[in-house]
Design a protein around this motif. Structure first.
Motif, short mmCIF file in Angstrom:
data_model
loop_
_atom_site.label_atom_id
_atom_site.label_comp_id
_atom_site.label_asym_id
_atom_site.label_seq_id
_atom_site.Cartn_x
_atom_site.Cartn_y
_atom_site.Cartn_z
N ILE A 65 0.82 -1.20 0.00
CA ILE A 65 0.00 0.00 0.00
C ILE A 65 0.86 1.26 0.00
CG2 ILE A 65 -1.66 1.34 1.34
CD1 ILE A 65 -2.88 -1.35 2.22
N SER A 66 1.89 1.31 0.82
CA SER A 66 2.72 2.52 0.86
C SER A 66 3.42 2.74 -0.48
CB SER A 66 3.74 2.43 1.99
OG SER A 66 4.71 1.43 1.75
N ARG A 67 3.93 1.66 -1.07
CA ARG A 67 4.59 1.79 -2.38
C ARG A 67 3.62 2.24 -3.46
NH1 ARG A 67 5.74 -3.11 -2.99
NH2 ARG A 67 4.02 -3.60 -4.40
N GLU A 68 2.44 1.63 -3.50
CA GLU A 68 1.46 1.98 -4.52
C GLU A 68 0.89 3.37 -4.31
OE1 GLU A 68 0.38 0.20 -7.43
OE2 GLU A 68 2.38 -0.51 -6.88
N ALA A 76 -0.21 11.03 -10.54
CA ALA A 76 -1.23 12.09 -10.51
C ALA A 76 -0.60 13.46 -10.67
CB ALA A 76 -2.03 12.01 -9.21
N LEU A 77 0.53 13.70 -10.01
CA LEU A 77 1.21 14.99 -10.13
C LEU A 77 1.79 15.18 -11.53
CD1 LEU A 77 3.07 15.18 -6.69
CD2 LEU A 77 1.04 16.45 -7.39
N CYS A 78 2.36 14.13 -12.08
CA CYS A 78 2.90 14.20 -13.43
C CYS A 78 1.81 14.51 -14.45
CB CYS A 78 3.60 12.89 -13.77
SG CYS A 78 4.44 12.88 -15.37
N GLU A 79 0.65 13.85 -14.29
CA GLU A 79 -0.45 14.08 -15.22
C GLU A 79 -0.93 15.52 -15.16
OE1 GLU A 79 -4.18 14.44 -17.10
OE2 GLU A 79 -3.92 14.68 -14.93
N ASP A 110 -6.40 13.19 -3.04
CA ASP A 110 -7.74 12.61 -3.16
C ASP A 110 -7.71 11.39 -4.07
OD1 ASP A 110 -9.13 14.31 -1.48
OD2 ASP A 110 -9.65 15.73 -3.06
N GLN A 111 -7.00 11.51 -5.21
CA GLN A 111 -6.90 10.38 -6.13
C GLN A 111 -6.19 9.19 -5.47
OE1 GLN A 111 -5.63 11.07 -10.22
NE2 GLN A 111 -5.95 13.26 -9.95
N VAL A 112 -5.15 9.48 -4.72
CA VAL A 112 -4.42 8.42 -4.02
C VAL A 112 -5.33 7.72 -3.02
CG1 VAL A 112 -2.50 7.91 -2.47
CG2 VAL A 112 -2.17 9.52 -4.34
N ASN A 113 -6.12 8.50 -2.28
CA ASN A 113 -7.01 7.91 -1.28
C ASN A 113 -8.03 6.97 -1.93
OD1 ASN A 113 -7.96 7.78 1.53
ND2 ASN A 113 -9.80 8.74 0.73
N LEU A 114 -8.62 7.41 -3.03
CA LEU A 114 -9.58 6.55 -3.73
C LEU A 114 -8.92 5.29 -4.26
CD1 LEU A 114 -11.61 9.27 -5.69
CD2 LEU A 114 -12.41 7.91 -3.74
N TYR A 115 -7.70 5.44 -4.76
CA TYR A 115 -6.96 4.30 -5.30
C TYR A 115 -6.65 3.28 -4.20
CZ TYR A 115 -3.21 1.70 -7.61
OH TYR A 115 -2.42 0.71 -8.12
N VAL A 116 -6.20 3.78 -3.05
CA VAL A 116 -5.87 2.89 -1.93
C VAL A 116 -7.13 2.19 -1.41
CG1 VAL A 116 -5.03 2.81 0.46
CG2 VAL A 116 -3.78 4.12 -1.27
N ARG A 117 -8.24 2.94 -1.29
CA ARG A 117 -9.49 2.33 -0.85
C ARG A 117 -9.90 1.19 -1.79
NH1 ARG A 117 -14.04 6.70 0.03
NH2 ARG A 117 -15.26 4.77 0.02
N SER A 118 -9.79 1.43 -3.10
CA SER A 118 -10.13 0.41 -4.09
C SER A 118 -9.22 -0.80 -3.95
CB SER A 118 -10.03 1.01 -5.49
OG SER A 118 -10.22 0.02 -6.48
N MET A 119 -7.95 -0.55 -3.73
CA MET A 119 -6.97 -1.62 -3.60
C MET A 119 -7.29 -2.49 -2.37
SD MET A 119 -2.86 -1.00 -3.25
CE MET A 119 -1.69 -2.35 -3.15
N VAL A 120 -7.61 -1.84 -1.25
CA VAL A 120 -7.92 -2.56 -0.02
C VAL A 120 -9.20 -3.38 -0.17
CG1 VAL A 120 -8.60 -2.26 2.40
CG2 VAL A 120 -6.70 -0.93 1.46
N GLU A 121 -10.24 -2.76 -0.75
CA GLU A 121 -11.52 -3.45 -0.91
C GLU A 121 -11.41 -4.61 -1.89
OE1 GLU A 121 -14.12 -0.33 -2.08
OE2 GLU A 121 -14.13 0.64 -0.09
#
Length: 279
Positions: A65-68, A76-79, A110-121
């Motif tokens: 999770i920390s790596r991802e 997200a910043l690059c984009e 915000d994007q990272v949080n949604l991504y991590v939530r999806s990964m966990v679920e």
């Protein structure tokens, strides 16, 4: 132990930093760090991105999770800073100001949080997530944001003084902000390691945890996981950073060593950067 020491020239500016990530007495190293430089558009000043994430969830979950989380933050910043402004706008010259960067960093987290939530679920992990502290440096200004208890410190060289820039999103931190306990009590409170907010949770801090600061020549920025910050007092950290007889790498090594000697068994990760003003 994973160590990076670098002096990297980017246009007119020299980026001088050291990064350590140590497993310590844990089975896995659930911490990750990111140091990179983005050049938004030709002719614009480079942006330095520093970030530390401390995963939770046990074994490989926290490590993943920390790596991802940091990989997603970088993408997200690059984009937003490089790709989007360049599409159909080959001559785009609008300046990137501090307000723009605040909005971009908020959106990226915000994007990272949604991504991590999806990964966990998706993986059916229980109580898994990560803290994050991230800073974008543009010339002499810093925009920072944190979620959780991985802090950012600013050492002002001219005053020989340390300031903790971020606030810990823990139960103890919430009690401290409410004036219900003292800083000394917060350090030993049972809620000191109970996260109020973290990446992968349902909500991010209601009062967005954005911070803005100004850097002067030879100021230091320290981003770290709580394997260091919870083991050392701010007085101890300040004394180590103020020691003019030690170079950047030696200061970082002393932070790690002192945290270990205090009894910390947690993973220990830090990024220590010295600011060099533009010529």
């Amino acid at each position: 132990m994973f160590t990076v020491t670098n002096r990297q020239h980017t246009l007119q500016r020299e980026l001088e930093y050291v990064a350590f990530s140590i497993q310590n007495e844990r089975e896995n190293n659930e911490d990750s760090f990111l140091v990179t430089t983005l050049l938004p558009r030709p002719g614009h000043s480079p942006l330095t991105v520093l970030a530390v994430a401390d995963g939770m969830g046990g074994h490989a979950h926290g490590e993943d999770i920390s790596r991802e989380a940091l990989r997603k933050l970088g993408l997200a910043l690059c984009e937003q800073l490089i790709i989007a402004p360049s599409i159909n706008e080959p001559n785009e010259t609008r300046a990137i100001n501090v307000e723009n960067l605040e909005t971009i960093l908020l959106d990226a987290v915000d994007q990272v949080n949604l991504y991590v939530r999806s990964m966990v679920e998706r993986n059916h992990w229980i109580k898994a997530g990560s803290t994050i502290v991230a800073a974008i440096i543009t010339q002499d200004q810093v925009i920072a944001m944190n979620v959780g208890d991985s802090p950012l410190y600013h050492f002002t060289d001219s005053l020989r003084q340390l300031t903790k820039v971020t606030e810990d999103h823990t139960v103890a931190g919430a009690l401290l902000r409410a004036g219900m306990i003292t800083p000394r009590m917060a350090q030993v409170h049972e809620g000191n390691h109970q996260l109020e907010f973290y990446l992968g949770g349902q909500h991010l801090p209601r009062q967005r945890a954005l911070h803005r600061l100004q850097l002067a020549q030879d100021d230091l920025l320290l981003l770290c996981s709580d394997g260091i910050s919870s083991a050392l007092t701010e007085v101890q950290i300040e004394a180590i950073l103020a020691n003019s007889n030690r170079d950047l790498e030696s200061k970082a090594e002393e932070l790690i060593s002192c945290a270990s000697n205090s009894g910390s068994t947690d993973n220990q990760t830090l990024i220590l950067m010295r600011h060099n003003s533009y010529l």
